[in-house]
Design a protein around this motif. Structure first.
Motif, PDB file in Angstrom:
ATOM      1  N   ALA A   1       0.844  -1.193   0.000  1.00 46.57           N
ATOM      2  CA  ALA A   1       0.000   0.000   0.000  1.00 46.57           C
ATOM      3  C   ALA A   1       0.881   1.244   0.000  1.00 46.57           C
ATOM      4  CB  ALA A   1      -0.915  -0.005   1.215  1.00 46.57           C
ATOM      5  N   GLY A   2       0.462   2.268  -0.756  1.00 45.70           N
ATOM      6  CA  GLY A   2       1.175   3.533  -0.809  1.00 45.70           C
ATOM      7  C   GLY A   2       2.331   3.579  -1.781  1.00 45.70           C
TER       8      GLY A   2
ATOM      9  N   TRP B   1      -8.745  -5.930  -5.666  1.00 43.89           N
ATOM     10  CA  TRP B   1      -8.546  -6.061  -4.231  1.00 43.89           C
ATOM     11  C   TRP B   1      -9.708  -6.788  -3.582  1.00 43.89           C
ATOM     12  CZ3 TRP B   1      -6.501  -2.051  -6.942  1.00 43.89           C
ATOM     13  CH2 TRP B   1      -5.177  -1.739  -6.697  1.00 43.89           C
ATOM     14  N   GLY B   2     -10.576  -7.391  -4.389  1.00 53.05           N
ATOM     15  CA  GLY B   2     -11.698  -8.139  -3.851  1.00 53.05           C
ATOM     16  C   GLY B   2     -13.026  -7.410  -3.945  1.00 53.05           C
ATOM     17  N   ALA B   3     -13.009  -6.139  -4.293  1.00 51.68           N
ATOM     18  CA  ALA B   3     -14.248  -5.360  -4.372  1.00 51.68           C
ATOM     19  C   ALA B   3     -14.483  -4.864  -5.795  1.00 51.68           C
ATOM     20  CB  ALA B   3     -14.180  -4.188  -3.402  1.00 51.68           C
TER      21      ALA B   3
ATOM     22  N   ASP C   1      -4.940   2.714   2.126  1.00 47.84           N
ATOM     23  CA  ASP C   1      -5.862   1.872   2.888  1.00 47.84           C
ATOM     24  C   ASP C   1      -6.253   0.591   2.149  1.00 47.84           C
ATOM     25  OD1 ASP C   1      -7.355   3.083   0.910  1.00 47.84           O
ATOM     26  OD2 ASP C   1      -9.025   3.628   2.222  1.00 47.84           O
ATOM     27  N   ALA C   2      -5.586   0.286   1.037  1.00 55.72           N
ATOM     28  CA  ALA C   2      -5.920  -0.922   0.262  1.00 55.72           C
ATOM     29  C   ALA C   2      -5.520  -2.184   1.025  1.00 55.72           C
ATOM     30  CB  ALA C   2      -5.220  -0.894  -1.085  1.00 55.72           C
TER      31      ALA C   2
END
Length: 162
Positions: free
Chosen positions: A57-58, A84-86, A113-114
């Motif tokens: 992340a980031g 990311w699953g969504a 926030d991933a």
């Protein structure tokens, strides 16, 4: 003690949504082979790679691949997507021309926030309802790469630390 450098493991691509994958030993962009993606029926039919635990992340990543298709529409858009699953996020895209190798390249910064534990990289063509002709295009994939950029490091001046 000197240890030899270890090569990173090759990407282990898996098929998704029923598209068989095979090694093509002729017609690669360069080298001795490319990945053939055949039997596509949906825009998301194609290769994917689970990269959970390898993506941070980031961090900004450069993603790229070479694609070529031999029959179908005069142009097809190819997307490199992250999931990311969504649902998927397009990381890079390019319009490929029938019979020509095309480079798909872009940069993407993974949100802070991933949830990167479930991250998958995939190759897709655009979605449509009904599925457009590009959803059944068979293609070759070569030179797939995901490279993280080194983070910028701030160097304070002497005046700033005194």
């Amino acid at each position: 003690l000197h240890r030899p450098l270890r090569r990173p493991p090759p990407l282990c691509l898996r098929h998704r949504r029923g598209a068989p994958l095979s090694r093509e030993t002729s017609g690669a962009a360069s080298g001795t082979g490319a990945l053939r993606v055949a039997g596509r029926t949906l825009n998301g039919s194609g290769p994917n790679q689970q990269l959970g635990g390898k993506i941070q992340a980031g961090v900004t990543y450069e993603v790229s691949a070479r694609v070529r298709y031999a029959s179908g529409p005069a142009q097809v858009r190819f997307n490199l997507v992250g999931d990311w699953g969504a649902g998927v996020t397009t990381l890079a895209w390019a319009n490929a021309t029938l019979g020509e190798w095309t480079t798909v390249r872009g940069t993407y910064t993974v949100p802070q926030d991933a949830d990167v534990r479930t991250f998958k990289l995939a190759v897709e063509t655009p979605w449509g309802n009904p599925q457009p002709p590009s959803s059944s295009v068979e293609y070759l994939l070569d030179h797939l790469a995901v490279v993280g950029r080194a983070p910028a490091v701030a160097s304070p001046s002497l005046a700033a630390v005194s």
